[in-house]
Write a protein that holds these residues in place. Structure first.
Motif, PDB file in Angstrom:
ATOM      1  N   ARG A   1       0.855  -1.186   0.000  1.00  0.00           N
ATOM      2  CA  ARG A   1       0.000   0.000   0.000  1.00  0.00           C
ATOM      3  C   ARG A   1       0.890   1.234   0.000  1.00  0.00           C
ATOM      4  O   ARG A   1       1.765   1.385   0.860  1.00  0.00           O
ATOM      5  CB  ARG A   1      -0.924   0.026   1.215  1.00  0.00           C
ATOM      6  CG  ARG A   1      -1.831   1.258   1.215  1.00  0.00           C
ATOM      7  CD  ARG A   1      -2.947   1.147   2.220  1.00  0.00           C
ATOM      8  NE  ARG A   1      -3.808   2.326   2.196  1.00  0.00           N
ATOM      9  CZ  ARG A   1      -4.941   2.446   2.866  1.00  0.00           C
ATOM     10  NH1 ARG A   1      -5.361   1.448   3.626  1.00  0.00           N
ATOM     11  NH2 ARG A   1      -5.661   3.548   2.796  1.00  0.00           N
TER      12      ARG A   1
ATOM     13  N   PRO B   1       0.841   8.055  -1.671  1.00  0.00           N
ATOM     14  CA  PRO B   1       1.473   8.797  -2.765  1.00  0.00           C
ATOM     15  C   PRO B   1       1.724  10.259  -2.424  1.00  0.00           C
ATOM     16  O   PRO B   1       1.204  10.787  -1.440  1.00  0.00           O
ATOM     17  CB  PRO B   1       0.457   8.667  -3.894  1.00  0.00           C
ATOM     18  CG  PRO B   1      -0.855   8.599  -3.192  1.00  0.00           C
ATOM     19  CD  PRO B   1      -0.587   7.849  -1.908  1.00  0.00           C
TER      20      PRO B   1
ATOM     21  N   GLU C   1       5.488   7.099  -0.829  1.00  0.00           N
ATOM     22  CA  GLU C   1       6.023   6.873  -2.172  1.00  0.00           C
ATOM     23  C   GLU C   1       7.538   7.069  -2.218  1.00  0.00           C
ATOM     24  O   GLU C   1       8.274   6.253  -2.787  1.00  0.00           O
ATOM     25  CB  GLU C   1       5.327   7.833  -3.143  1.00  0.00           C
ATOM     26  CG  GLU C   1       5.823   7.773  -4.567  1.00  0.00           C
ATOM     27  CD  GLU C   1       5.138   8.803  -5.459  1.00  0.00           C
ATOM     28  OE1 GLU C   1       5.734   9.164  -6.487  1.00  0.00           O
ATOM     29  OE2 GLU C   1       4.017   9.246  -5.116  1.00  0.00           O
TER      30      GLU C   1
ATOM     31  N   HIS D   1      -1.231  -1.150  -4.049  1.00  0.00           N
ATOM     32  CA  HIS D   1      -2.550  -0.691  -3.625  1.00  0.00           C
ATOM     33  C   HIS D   1      -2.455   0.779  -3.247  1.00  0.00           C
ATOM     34  O   HIS D   1      -1.530   1.188  -2.541  1.00  0.00           O
ATOM     35  CB  HIS D   1      -3.010  -1.517  -2.416  1.00  0.00           C
ATOM     36  CG  HIS D   1      -4.231  -0.974  -1.718  1.00  0.00           C
ATOM     37  ND1 HIS D   1      -4.176   0.078  -0.830  1.00  0.00           N
ATOM     38  CD2 HIS D   1      -5.527  -1.355  -1.752  1.00  0.00           C
ATOM     39  CE1 HIS D   1      -5.389   0.319  -0.359  1.00  0.00           C
ATOM     40  NE2 HIS D   1      -6.229  -0.537  -0.904  1.00  0.00           N
ATOM     41  N   VAL D   2      -3.415   1.565  -3.708  1.00  0.00           N
ATOM     42  CA  VAL D   2      -3.506   2.979  -3.326  1.00  0.00           C
ATOM     43  C   VAL D   2      -4.980   3.291  -3.079  1.00  0.00           C
ATOM     44  O   VAL D   2      -5.838   2.966  -3.906  1.00  0.00           O
ATOM     45  CB  VAL D   2      -2.952   3.919  -4.418  1.00  0.00           C
ATOM     46  CG1 VAL D   2      -3.039   5.376  -3.952  1.00  0.00           C
ATOM     47  CG2 VAL D   2      -1.523   3.559  -4.793  1.00  0.00           C
ATOM     48  N   TYR D   3      -5.255   3.890  -1.920  1.00  0.00           N
ATOM     49  CA  TYR D   3      -6.621   4.323  -1.622  1.00  0.00           C
ATOM     50  C   TYR D   3      -6.555   5.792  -1.235  1.00  0.00           C
ATOM     51  O   TYR D   3      -5.962   6.146  -0.218  1.00  0.00           O
ATOM     52  CB  TYR D   3      -7.221   3.492  -0.478  1.00  0.00           C
ATOM     53  CG  TYR D   3      -8.706   3.689  -0.312  1.00  0.00           C
ATOM     54  CD1 TYR D   3      -9.611   2.810  -0.888  1.00  0.00           C
ATOM     55  CD2 TYR D   3      -9.213   4.772   0.407  1.00  0.00           C
ATOM     56  CE1 TYR D   3     -10.984   2.989  -0.746  1.00  0.00           C
ATOM     57  CE2 TYR D   3     -10.574   4.965   0.544  1.00  0.00           C
ATOM     58  CZ  TYR D   3     -11.450   4.065  -0.032  1.00  0.00           C
ATOM     59  OH  TYR D   3     -12.800   4.266   0.099  1.00  0.00           O
ATOM     60  N   MET D   4      -7.188   6.627  -2.042  1.00  0.00           N
ATOM     61  CA  MET D   4      -6.989   8.068  -1.898  1.00  0.00           C
ATOM     62  C   MET D   4      -7.996   8.768  -0.992  1.00  0.00           C
ATOM     63  O   MET D   4      -7.666   9.737  -0.329  1.00  0.00           O
ATOM     64  CB  MET D   4      -7.026   8.728  -3.280  1.00  0.00           C
ATOM     65  CG  MET D   4      -5.880   8.304  -4.185  1.00  0.00           C
ATOM     66  SD  MET D   4      -4.267   8.607  -3.443  1.00  0.00           S
ATOM     67  CE  MET D   4      -4.341  10.358  -3.129  1.00  0.00           C
TER      68      MET D   4
ATOM     69  N   ASN E   1      -7.768  10.077 -10.489  1.00  0.00           N
ATOM     70  CA  ASN E   1      -7.080   9.295  -9.463  1.00  0.00           C
ATOM     71  C   ASN E   1      -6.666   7.930  -9.992  1.00  0.00           C
ATOM     72  O   ASN E   1      -5.550   7.459  -9.744  1.00  0.00           O
ATOM     73  CB  ASN E   1      -7.986   9.107  -8.244  1.00  0.00           C
ATOM     74  CG  ASN E   1      -8.117  10.367  -7.425  1.00  0.00           C
ATOM     75  OD1 ASN E   1      -7.279  11.255  -7.478  1.00  0.00           O
ATOM     76  ND2 ASN E   1      -9.193  10.452  -6.658  1.00  0.00           N
ATOM     77  N   THR E   2      -7.578   7.269 -10.711  1.00  0.00           N
ATOM     78  CA  THR E   2      -7.273   5.948 -11.265  1.00  0.00           C
ATOM     79  C   THR E   2      -6.104   6.023 -12.233  1.00  0.00           C
ATOM     80  O   THR E   2      -5.199   5.176 -12.217  1.00  0.00           O
ATOM     81  CB  THR E   2      -8.516   5.369 -11.959  1.00  0.00           C
ATOM     82  OG1 THR E   2      -9.604   5.318 -11.031  1.00  0.00           O
ATOM     83  CG2 THR E   2      -8.244   3.973 -12.497  1.00  0.00           C
TER      84      THR E   2
ATOM     85  N   ARG F   1      -3.660   8.200 -12.282  1.00  0.00           N
ATOM     86  CA  ARG F   1      -2.407   8.456 -11.558  1.00  0.00           C
ATOM     87  C   ARG F   1      -1.950   7.239 -10.757  1.00  0.00           C
ATOM     88  O   ARG F   1      -0.749   6.977 -10.627  1.00  0.00           O
ATOM     89  CB  ARG F   1      -2.583   9.677 -10.654  1.00  0.00           C
ATOM     90  CG  ARG F   1      -2.905  10.937 -11.437  1.00  0.00           C
ATOM     91  CD  ARG F   1      -3.079  12.152 -10.546  1.00  0.00           C
ATOM     92  NE  ARG F   1      -1.790  12.660 -10.075  1.00  0.00           N
ATOM     93  CZ  ARG F   1      -1.634  13.829  -9.465  1.00  0.00           C
ATOM     94  NH1 ARG F   1      -2.690  14.603  -9.252  1.00  0.00           N
ATOM     95  NH2 ARG F   1      -0.439  14.229  -9.056  1.00  0.00           N
ATOM     96  N   ILE F   2      -2.905   6.487 -10.220  1.00  0.00           N
ATOM     97  CA  ILE F   2      -2.546   5.288  -9.467  1.00  0.00           C
ATOM     98  C   ILE F   2      -1.936   4.236 -10.382  1.00  0.00           C
ATOM     99  O   ILE F   2      -0.921   3.602 -10.043  1.00  0.00           O
ATOM    100  CB  ILE F   2      -3.794   4.732  -8.732  1.00  0.00           C
ATOM    101  CG1 ILE F   2      -4.205   5.679  -7.599  1.00  0.00           C
ATOM    102  CG2 ILE F   2      -3.518   3.331  -8.181  1.00  0.00           C
ATOM    103  CD1 ILE F   2      -5.577   5.384  -7.026  1.00  0.00           C
TER     104      ILE F   2
ATOM    105  N   VAL G   1      -6.899   0.003  -7.156  1.00  0.00           N
ATOM    106  CA  VAL G   1      -7.003   1.456  -7.319  1.00  0.00           C
ATOM    107  C   VAL G   1      -7.875   2.087  -6.244  1.00  0.00           C
ATOM    108  O   VAL G   1      -8.234   3.265  -6.336  1.00  0.00           O
ATOM    109  CB  VAL G   1      -7.542   1.828  -8.719  1.00  0.00           C
ATOM    110  CG1 VAL G   1      -6.631   1.287  -9.797  1.00  0.00           C
ATOM    111  CG2 VAL G   1      -8.969   1.331  -8.922  1.00  0.00           C
TER     112      VAL G   1
END
Length: 431
Positions: A142, A145, A167, A189-192, A205-206, A208-209, A229
């Motif tokens: 995870r 970013p 990051e 995994h990234v959850y913004m 967002n998707t 950039r992820i 994402v």
């Protein structure tokens, strides 16, 4: 005749008579329509994982899985729930910033698709547990970013957080694969953020992820077999808000996903959704016990309140606004008065709706809080004043199913132990 709220033809008064109040009622058709309304439009490469934290009821999980949802879990009980609901281990991922050794061991023993690690020490612990078992542990990293989410109800990344690995730290730690030989680093995994109500923000967002995942894969020399994402798709609760347009959203996401899958045809893409799938399907039903006027303001004192539904009073929000509410047994009467809807707790904070436009309220009325299928019991202090949690009922294909029994006094007391000063049980004496 007075018009009454119904769920698949079942009047709310019948539900209240049969199961008592307060209770949560879930509409299985609404769950199905919500899931397929997105699934049928979304790029086929993007899988939908249900986030059990939104509503961990095992029947809700099982029903969503029957429609095609996988499962994202964040505790040992949620993991057990998903597996018992019939979700295969390879359709389960486990994330969260403070996993216990027991939880991580259960992930490896059950053979889930991925453990999402949120710190380097957690990767080290998974490596140790995998070595003890003689297995390779599937791990996704995870990432916290550098970029931040726009227009989110609650930001989960892009600033100092307990979630994920920064990051910059990951790009500076290029020997992860070598350092942890019993870990299979297989994804990112990234959850913004949460409650995003703007399609363009989700698309950005998707994009950039996915770009970040590609760059990390190259820098760390890890095979990119999974990219999560996140999600954060919002639900409108308040005046001035609008629900996401699933067609507009998926039209924007499609070329982004298509471009990525052309370069990474073997990568599993995951979107996690909780509130988006369940909120609309739920109604919290309270019975009015008393009505009164205090210093010129009207109060409807109900048998339910914030101990079951903290989300409705704005937990996690800076601005406190009312969820959509109605007198369910008299839907056709105009809302000519303002009412404070309060519960049975001994605190002024037990106000679930303030100055809510309603028709004249009477004792015995049923007040409903709509869009209550997410973060009801799961995010509320149900043990305050020892009231316990309410019943939960699922109406599916016209039939009512009690999917959680109401807590009884015996339920709440059975795990407590009465101190006996005359007892001398050595087993209870700490060493």
């Amino acid at each position: 005749m007075t018009r009454e709220f119904q769920v698949q033809g079942v009047p709310v008064s019948e539900l209240a008579r049969r199961y008592g109040t307060p209770l949560f009622v879930y509409d299985g058709t609404a769950l199905r329509d919500r899931f397929h309304g997105l699934r049928d439009r979304l790029h086929p490469a993007m899988e939908i994982f249900y986030s059990l934290k939104a509503n961990p009821n095992i029947s809700i999980c099982a029903l969503l899985h029957s429609f095609g949802a996988r499962a994202e879990v964040s505790s040992l009980v949620e993991l057990t729930t998903a597996l018992r609901a019939g979700v295969p281990p390879q359709q389960v991922i486990f994330l969260g910033p403070g996993k216990s050794r027991q939880e991580l061991a259960a992930c490896l023993d059950s053979g889930i698709h991925a453990v999402v690690c949120e710190s380097i020490p957690e990767v080290a612990l998974v490596d140790e547990l995998a070595r003890e078992r003689g297995v390779k542990a599937p791990v996704a990293l995870r990432v916290n970013p550098r970029f931040a989410v726009k227009r989110s109800g609650l930001a989960m990344g892009g600033r100092p957080r307990q979630f994920g690995i920064d990051e910059e730290e990951l790009f500076a730690t290029t020997d992860l694969v070598k350092r942890f030989p019993d870990v299979d680093l297989m994804g990112v995994h990234v959850y913004m953020g949460t409650r995003i109500l703007h399609e363009a923000v989700i698309v950005e967002n998707t994009t950039r992820i996915l770009d970040l995942a590609e760059r990390l894969s190259a820098a760390l020399n890890l095979e990119l077999r999974m990219v999560d994402v996140g999600g954060g798709l919002g639900v409108s609760y308040f005046d001035g808000e609008s629900d996401l347009d699933a067609q507009v959203l998926t039209d924007g996401l499609h070329p982004v996903i298509e471009d990525f899958t052309a370069r990474h045809p073997g990568t599993r893409l995951i979107m996690e959704l909780g509130r988006y799938l369940t909120a609309e399907a739920g109604t919290y039903v309270m019975g009015v016990r008393y009505t009164k006027t205090s210093m010129g303001e009207r109060f409807a004192v109900a048998d339910g309140g914030t101990h079951h539904h903290m989300a409705a009073v704005g937990i996690g929000s800076f601005v406190k606004r009312n969820f959509p509410m109605a007198v369910l047994n008299r839907l056709d009467e105009p809302a000519t008065e303002e009412w404070n809807v309060t519960g049975p707790l001994c605190t002024p904070g037990d106000t679930i709706g303030k100055k809510v436009p309603l028709p004249p309220v009477r004792p015995g009325d049923l007040i409903g809080v709509h869009r209550s299928g997410a973060y009801g019991p799961t995010a509320s202090p149900g043990l305050f004043l020892s009231h316990g949690y309410p019943a939960e009922v699922l109406v599916h294909e016209g039939r009512c199913h009690l999917v959680r029994e109401r807590d009884s006094p015996e339920d709440l007391l059975q795990r407590q132990r009465l101190y006996d000063p005359t007892a001398h049980d050595a087993a209870d004496v700490p060493h």
